[in-house]
Motif scaffolding. Structure first.
Motif, PDB file in Angstrom:
ATOM      1  N   GLU A  29     -32.706  10.343  45.892  1.00  0.00           N
ATOM      2  CA  GLU A  29     -32.664   9.602  47.143  1.00  0.00           C
ATOM      3  C   GLU A  29     -32.451  10.560  48.308  1.00  0.00           C
ATOM      4  O   GLU A  29     -31.913  11.652  48.145  1.00  0.00           O
ATOM      5  CB  GLU A  29     -31.529   8.578  47.110  1.00  0.00           C
ATOM      6  N   GLY A  30     -32.858  10.107  49.496  1.00  0.00           N
ATOM      7  CA  GLY A  30     -32.638  10.903  50.692  1.00  0.00           C
ATOM      8  C   GLY A  30     -33.891  11.027  51.527  1.00  0.00           C
ATOM      9  O   GLY A  30     -35.014  10.802  51.054  1.00  0.00           O
ATOM     10  N   ALA A  31     -33.699  11.373  52.800  1.00  0.00           N
ATOM     11  CA  ALA A  31     -34.813  11.491  53.741  1.00  0.00           C
ATOM     12  C   ALA A  31     -35.733  12.641  53.354  1.00  0.00           C
ATOM     13  O   ALA A  31     -35.275  13.720  52.955  1.00  0.00           O
ATOM     14  CB  ALA A  31     -34.269  11.710  55.155  1.00  0.00           C
ATOM     15  N   ARG A  32     -37.024  12.399  53.481  1.00  0.00           N
ATOM     16  CA  ARG A  32     -38.023  13.436  53.198  1.00  0.00           C
ATOM     17  C   ARG A  32     -38.592  14.047  54.478  1.00  0.00           C
ATOM     18  O   ARG A  32     -39.369  14.996  54.409  1.00  0.00           O
ATOM     19  CB  ARG A  32     -39.141  12.861  52.332  1.00  0.00           C
ATOM     20  N   SER A  33     -38.217  13.524  55.601  1.00  0.00           N
ATOM     21  CA  SER A  33     -38.581  14.096  56.897  1.00  0.00           C
ATOM     22  C   SER A  33     -37.371  13.986  57.805  1.00  0.00           C
ATOM     23  O   SER A  33     -36.608  13.017  57.719  1.00  0.00           O
ATOM     24  CB  SER A  33     -39.770  13.360  57.533  1.00  0.00           C
ATOM     25  N   GLY A  34     -37.190  14.972  58.668  1.00  0.00           N
ATOM     26  CA  GLY A  34     -36.058  14.913  59.575  1.00  0.00           C
ATOM     27  C   GLY A  34     -35.857  16.220  60.297  1.00  0.00           C
ATOM     28  O   GLY A  34     -36.724  17.105  60.296  1.00  0.00           O
ATOM     29  N   VAL A  35     -34.695  16.342  60.918  1.00  0.00           N
ATOM     30  CA  VAL A  35     -34.346  17.515  61.711  1.00  0.00           C
ATOM     31  C   VAL A  35     -32.939  17.940  61.333  1.00  0.00           C
ATOM     32  O   VAL A  35     -32.056  17.102  61.127  1.00  0.00           O
ATOM     33  CB  VAL A  35     -34.420  17.209  63.217  1.00  0.00           C
ATOM     34  N   LEU A  65     -35.359  20.773  49.050  1.00  0.00           N
ATOM     35  CA  LEU A  65     -35.524  20.465  50.466  1.00  0.00           C
ATOM     36  C   LEU A  65     -34.202  20.573  51.211  1.00  0.00           C
ATOM     37  O   LEU A  65     -34.108  21.225  52.253  1.00  0.00           O
ATOM     38  CB  LEU A  65     -36.108  19.063  50.640  1.00  0.00           C
ATOM     39  N   GLY A  66     -33.176  19.916  50.687  1.00  0.00           N
ATOM     40  CA  GLY A  66     -31.896  19.920  51.371  1.00  0.00           C
ATOM     41  C   GLY A  66     -31.272  21.293  51.433  1.00  0.00           C
ATOM     42  O   GLY A  66     -30.749  21.705  52.483  1.00  0.00           O
ATOM     43  N   LEU A  67     -31.320  22.030  50.334  1.00  0.00           N
ATOM     44  CA  LEU A  67     -30.698  23.350  50.296  1.00  0.00           C
ATOM     45  C   LEU A  67     -31.391  24.336  51.229  1.00  0.00           C
ATOM     46  O   LEU A  67     -30.732  25.088  51.957  1.00  0.00           O
ATOM     47  CB  LEU A  67     -30.706  23.877  48.857  1.00  0.00           C
ATOM     48  N   VAL A  68     -32.716  24.343  51.221  1.00  0.00           N
ATOM     49  CA  VAL A  68     -33.452  25.253  52.109  1.00  0.00           C
ATOM     50  C   VAL A  68     -33.226  24.873  53.568  1.00  0.00           C
ATOM     51  O   VAL A  68     -32.966  25.733  54.420  1.00  0.00           O
ATOM     52  CB  VAL A  68     -34.953  25.251  51.760  1.00  0.00           C
ATOM     53  N   SER A  69     -33.312  23.581  53.870  1.00  0.00           N
ATOM     54  CA  SER A  69     -33.124  23.131  55.250  1.00  0.00           C
ATOM     55  C   SER A  69     -31.725  23.461  55.753  1.00  0.00           C
ATOM     56  O   SER A  69     -31.548  23.931  56.887  1.00  0.00           O
ATOM     57  CB  SER A  69     -33.376  21.623  55.359  1.00  0.00           C
ATOM     58  N   GLN A  70     -30.711  23.219  54.924  1.00  0.00           N
ATOM     59  CA  GLN A  70     -29.333  23.509  55.329  1.00  0.00           C
ATOM     60  C   GLN A  70     -29.142  24.982  55.647  1.00  0.00           C
ATOM     61  O   GLN A  70     -28.486  25.334  56.637  1.00  0.00           O
ATOM     62  CB  GLN A  70     -28.372  23.090  54.209  1.00  0.00           C
ATOM     63  N   ARG A  71     -29.688  25.852  54.847  1.00  0.00           N
ATOM     64  CA  ARG A  71     -29.476  27.283  55.032  1.00  0.00           C
ATOM     65  C   ARG A  71     -30.253  27.816  56.236  1.00  0.00           C
ATOM     66  O   ARG A  71     -29.723  28.613  57.009  1.00  0.00           O
ATOM     67  CB  ARG A  71     -29.839  28.018  53.749  1.00  0.00           C
ATOM     68  N   LEU A  72     -31.475  27.343  56.416  1.00  0.00           N
ATOM     69  CA  LEU A  72     -32.247  27.792  57.576  1.00  0.00           C
ATOM     70  C   LEU A  72     -31.733  27.166  58.865  1.00  0.00           C
ATOM     71  O   LEU A  72     -31.938  27.716  59.953  1.00  0.00           O
ATOM     72  CB  LEU A  72     -33.731  27.461  57.379  1.00  0.00           C
ATOM     73  N   ALA A  73     -31.040  26.031  58.766  1.00  0.00           N
ATOM     74  CA  ALA A  73     -30.472  25.398  59.955  1.00  0.00           C
ATOM     75  C   ALA A  73     -29.381  26.250  60.585  1.00  0.00           C
ATOM     76  O   ALA A  73     -28.976  25.993  61.721  1.00  0.00           O
ATOM     77  CB  ALA A  73     -29.915  24.018  59.601  1.00  0.00           C
TER      78      ALA A  73
END
Length: 240
Positions: A29-35, A65-73
């Motif tokens: 579960e979780g968003a597949r698009s976002g910021v 998705l979440g791990l890569v996005s969190q780290r690049l954020a």
């Protein structure tokens, strides 16, 4: 290969048994698009199969998705999209390109090939499809950096009994060698390798998909490749 031919009846029986008895895990579960994050915009796409979708963990925050996005954020405002489906082969992913959420991406991560191996896509066809995918991501979606996930060591998947595990491992290594050749001819592409061994302690409950530790190591490798790409970071105004 003669050994594969001689073992074919056994391999077919084992493959049928695995298909009947495999534990089917849901996509998380979780968003597949976002910021996520602040600063210069980095547009991220992850495209691929069930592992790209995060099967094996409960939420997208624990998945690739979440791990890569969190780290690049930590260095950019990450505008992320995930386009992935359980069972997807490269041919299906090609069909999705016309409907991607954005026209352009700075970083694209691909995860494809395992289902082409298990579903017997001919090597020559798979190689051609992979080349088309990489070229179209670059030409039609402006991908500045394409992070190509290499095929995992399927010969270590706990789900697969021997000799099926050995046969799938051999085929995956063959596909992977050809994938590396495709990537080497494309300067915008970077292969990432999962160096950790796979076993029942770090894979998911089904013995086929990554567990949290594997997703974390995979995300580390992807982020390291992105953050080491100084020309890319300069283009989008990121200070790493």
């Amino acid at each position: 290969m003669l050994s594969h031919t001689l073992l074919l009846p056994v391999l077919l029986l084992q493959a049928a048994y695995v298909r009947r008895h495999v534990l089917h895990l849901p996509e998380p579960e979780g968003a597949r698009s976002g910021v996520m994050g602040d600063g210069p915009v980095l547009r991220l796409l992850i495209i691929g199969d069930s592992s790209a979708a995060g099967v094996g963990v409960r939420t997208q925050n624990e998945a690739l998705l979440g791990l890569v996005s969190q780290r690049l954020a930590g260095v950019a405002r990450v505008e992320f999209d995930l386009v992935a489906r359980t069972g997807a082969k490269t041919a299906e992913a090609l069909g999705w390109l016309g409907d991607l959420p954005r026209d352009r991406y700075d970083v694209v991560v691909t995860s494809l090939g395992v289902n082409d191996v298990t579903k017997a896509t001919p090597l020559f066809r798979w190689r051609a499809l992979q080349g088309q995918l990489l070229d179209r991501l670059r030409a039609e979606h402006g991908a500045r950096r394409i992070i190509v996930s290499r095929l995992p060591p399927m010969g270590q998947f706990p789900l697969l009994p021997q000799p099926l595990r050995w046969a799938m491992g051999c085929r995956a290594r063959l596909f992977d060698r050809h994938l590396l050749r495709l990537v080497a001819r494309r300067p915008a592409c970077t292969p990432v390798t999962l160096t950790m061994g796979l076993n029942a302690t770090n894979m998911s409950a089904d013995g086929f998909h990554p567990g949290p530790a594997v997703y974390a190591a995979w995300a580390d490798a992807i982020c390291a490749a992105v953050l080491a790409d100084t020309p890319l970071l300069d283009q989008i105004g990121v200070s790493a």
